[in-house]
Write an enzyme that holds these catalytic residues in place. Sequence first.
Site, PDB file in Angstrom:
ATOM      1  N   ALA A 160       0.822  -1.212   0.000  1.00  0.00           N
ATOM      2  CA  ALA A 160       0.000   0.000   0.000  1.00  0.00           C
ATOM      3  C   ALA A 160       0.855   1.260   0.000  1.00  0.00           C
ATOM      4  O   ALA A 160       0.456   2.287  -0.555  1.00  0.00           O
ATOM      5  CB  ALA A 160      -0.927   0.001   1.208  1.00  0.00           C
ATOM      6  N   GLN A 204      -6.672  -1.001   5.176  1.00  0.00           N
ATOM      7  CA  GLN A 204      -7.330  -1.588   6.337  1.00  0.00           C
ATOM      8  C   GLN A 204      -8.778  -1.948   6.065  1.00  0.00           C
ATOM      9  O   GLN A 204      -9.409  -2.629   6.859  1.00  0.00           O
ATOM     10  CB  GLN A 204      -7.298  -0.585   7.516  1.00  0.00           C
ATOM     11  CG  GLN A 204      -5.920  -0.225   7.994  1.00  0.00           C
ATOM     12  CD  GLN A 204      -5.291  -1.333   8.810  1.00  0.00           C
ATOM     13  OE1 GLN A 204      -5.966  -2.266   9.219  1.00  0.00           O
ATOM     14  NE2 GLN A 204      -4.002  -1.234   9.034  1.00  0.00           N
ATOM     15  N   ALA A 217      -1.915  -6.649   0.895  1.00  0.00           N
ATOM     16  CA  ALA A 217      -2.258  -8.051   1.133  1.00  0.00           C
ATOM     17  C   ALA A 217      -2.099  -8.449   2.595  1.00  0.00           C
ATOM     18  O   ALA A 217      -2.888  -9.256   3.099  1.00  0.00           O
ATOM     19  CB  ALA A 217      -1.384  -8.953   0.273  1.00  0.00           C
ATOM     20  N   HIS A 218      -1.095  -7.898   3.276  1.00  0.00           N
ATOM     21  CA  HIS A 218      -0.810  -8.470   4.596  1.00  0.00           C
ATOM     22  C   HIS A 218      -1.755  -7.964   5.683  1.00  0.00           C
ATOM     23  O   HIS A 218      -1.617  -8.336   6.839  1.00  0.00           O
ATOM     24  CB  HIS A 218       0.657  -8.273   4.997  1.00  0.00           C
ATOM     25  CG  HIS A 218       1.030  -6.880   5.398  1.00  0.00           C
ATOM     26  ND1 HIS A 218       1.215  -6.500   6.710  1.00  0.00           N
ATOM     27  CD2 HIS A 218       1.285  -5.781   4.662  1.00  0.00           C
ATOM     28  CE1 HIS A 218       1.558  -5.232   6.757  1.00  0.00           C
ATOM     29  NE2 HIS A 218       1.614  -4.770   5.533  1.00  0.00           N
ATOM     30  N   THR A 232       9.410  -7.489 -12.196  1.00  0.00           N
ATOM     31  CA  THR A 232       8.773  -8.797 -12.286  1.00  0.00           C
ATOM     32  C   THR A 232       7.667  -8.894 -11.264  1.00  0.00           C
ATOM     33  O   THR A 232       7.862  -8.594 -10.089  1.00  0.00           O
ATOM     34  CB  THR A 232       9.808  -9.905 -12.009  1.00  0.00           C
ATOM     35  OG1 THR A 232      10.844  -9.799 -12.944  1.00  0.00           O
ATOM     36  CG2 THR A 232       9.157 -11.276 -12.113  1.00  0.00           C
ATOM     37  N   CYS A 268       4.218   2.670  12.584  1.00  0.00           N
ATOM     38  CA  CYS A 268       5.114   3.530  11.825  1.00  0.00           C
ATOM     39  C   CYS A 268       5.688   4.647  12.672  1.00  0.00           C
ATOM     40  O   CYS A 268       6.748   5.160  12.395  1.00  0.00           O
ATOM     41  CB  CYS A 268       4.378   4.165  10.652  1.00  0.00           C
ATOM     42  SG  CYS A 268       3.256   3.048   9.869  1.00  0.00           S
TER      43      CYS A 268
END
Lengths: 452, 91
Positions: free
Chosen positions: A122, A230, A251-252, A290, A376
Amino acid sequence: MALSRRLLPLLRRGGCLSASASPARALSMAAVPADADQEEAVTVKGVRISGRPLYMDMQATTPVDPRVLDAMLPFYLSRYGNPHSRTHLYGWESDAAVEEARARVASLVGADPREIFFTSGATECNNIAVKGVMRFYRDRRRHVITTQTEHKCVLDSCRYLQQEGFEVTYLPVRPDGLVDVAQLADAIRPDTGLVSVMAVNNEIGVVQPLEEIGRICREKGVPFHTDAAQALGKIPIDVNQMGIGLMSLSAHKIYGPKGVGALYLRRRPRIRVEPQMSGGGQERGIRSGTVPTPLVVGFGAACEIAAKEMDYDHRRATTLQKRLLDGIRGQVDDVVINGSMEHRYPGNLNLSFAYVEGESLLMGLKEVAVSSGSACTSASLEPSYVLRALGVEEDMAHTSIRFGIGRFTTEEEVDRATELTVHQVKKLRDMSPLYEMAKAGIDIKSIQWAQH
Amino acid sequence: MAVAAPMRAEVMSLFRSFLRMARQFSDYNIREYTCHRAADAFRENRALGDVPTVVAAFAYGKKQLEVAKRQAVVYSLYAPKAKSIMEMKLQ
């Protein structure tokens, strides 16, 4: 059946199993020092805990769902091709898997697969959205609107743009964390190039009114970007209903692997961005590099699972949040919830405990993995800027704890977290002279502290 | 040729397999989740009426069981040395 038969000779050779170990544990090649087998306790940073803490920090990251891992493993083992290799089976099957994952991500948000571009997460998406859009339209659009509670990567990208000569309006939020939509509409100028408001805040869990903001942006012809890291898979998102032009996905946060995310970029009307990564032109030139097939496949699987489980998970999270809140409030008073309760994702509960010092509360809660403020900003001792934007007093901001409830959280964990938190808060308040004074009816704010 | 709906005994056997599989997970959270998710799913699907939906749900259940079997092995291969504090007795 065949698996256990194959295991049998190895087990006989390896010696006897202890009653508690599962059959496959004996096969483990993971590096385990031989003499440390007896020691179950974990000692880290001078603190000794008897086992792995219970995890209640779902906003920082989430465990990978076993179903996601199952989908990813073949692409680490035998199907390891580069999806951009056009000449052999490895490339073709890898590419097919990437496109299937793309379709799954798209269907979770109501988008077309051609509008989804895979990135590293993100943060990269936010960079592409904010910097990429403004730089592309730099001749006609010079103004960005965002809020004071956005994620650091959005705020930092805006600050970077300010250095390049763009103007940025940082909208304040109300004390409940919601942005004032009328104020946002007023702030839009003819040269506004982007409105960026995050869907669900990572610190306080507040859900912004996306449909209203989207409607206003559509009327005024301004692209609407939302950081939905979120929100994905937790609240229903429909990019057309909400008038979203750009969206950052991670994704996480939805039980997928770390290191992958996706950017949604609307095709009609087409929103163009200047690519931030130069290279071979992968992902239609938007993001060269990639595409990491195993991670992307994991992301797709996570989205598919989220689509099926959204209602179930939401109901459970609501029940567990209520249990946690009632449990804590039933035993301690002077607990403040940061952010609106009505417009909230139930898996995120940010509480402030009055008359308790924040660092000592966290130090005492070593058996519960929670966070204070966002991951963060936790390196510095400054109170969280999000809580400051809500108007929370500095001492209350310091004692804020963020409880994250997720798919794998159990009732017992919530009860244990309640018990540990209440125990620690009571212990600290017993030691606190401020609490004594407050209980005696003295108004702390009116005290003239003597200067020595 | 239409596929016949699974018999009640087959469904119960699948459910018991899920619970057996759940116990094999070395991770506390996954174990608990598998147990209650399976229980809730089977309970919800009890009300399913028409045959094609029942057949589809049963097939989906069998596929998920295969996933659980594989992952139980993978998780136990990499189980951490220290268990979750939820599995330890209260001090």
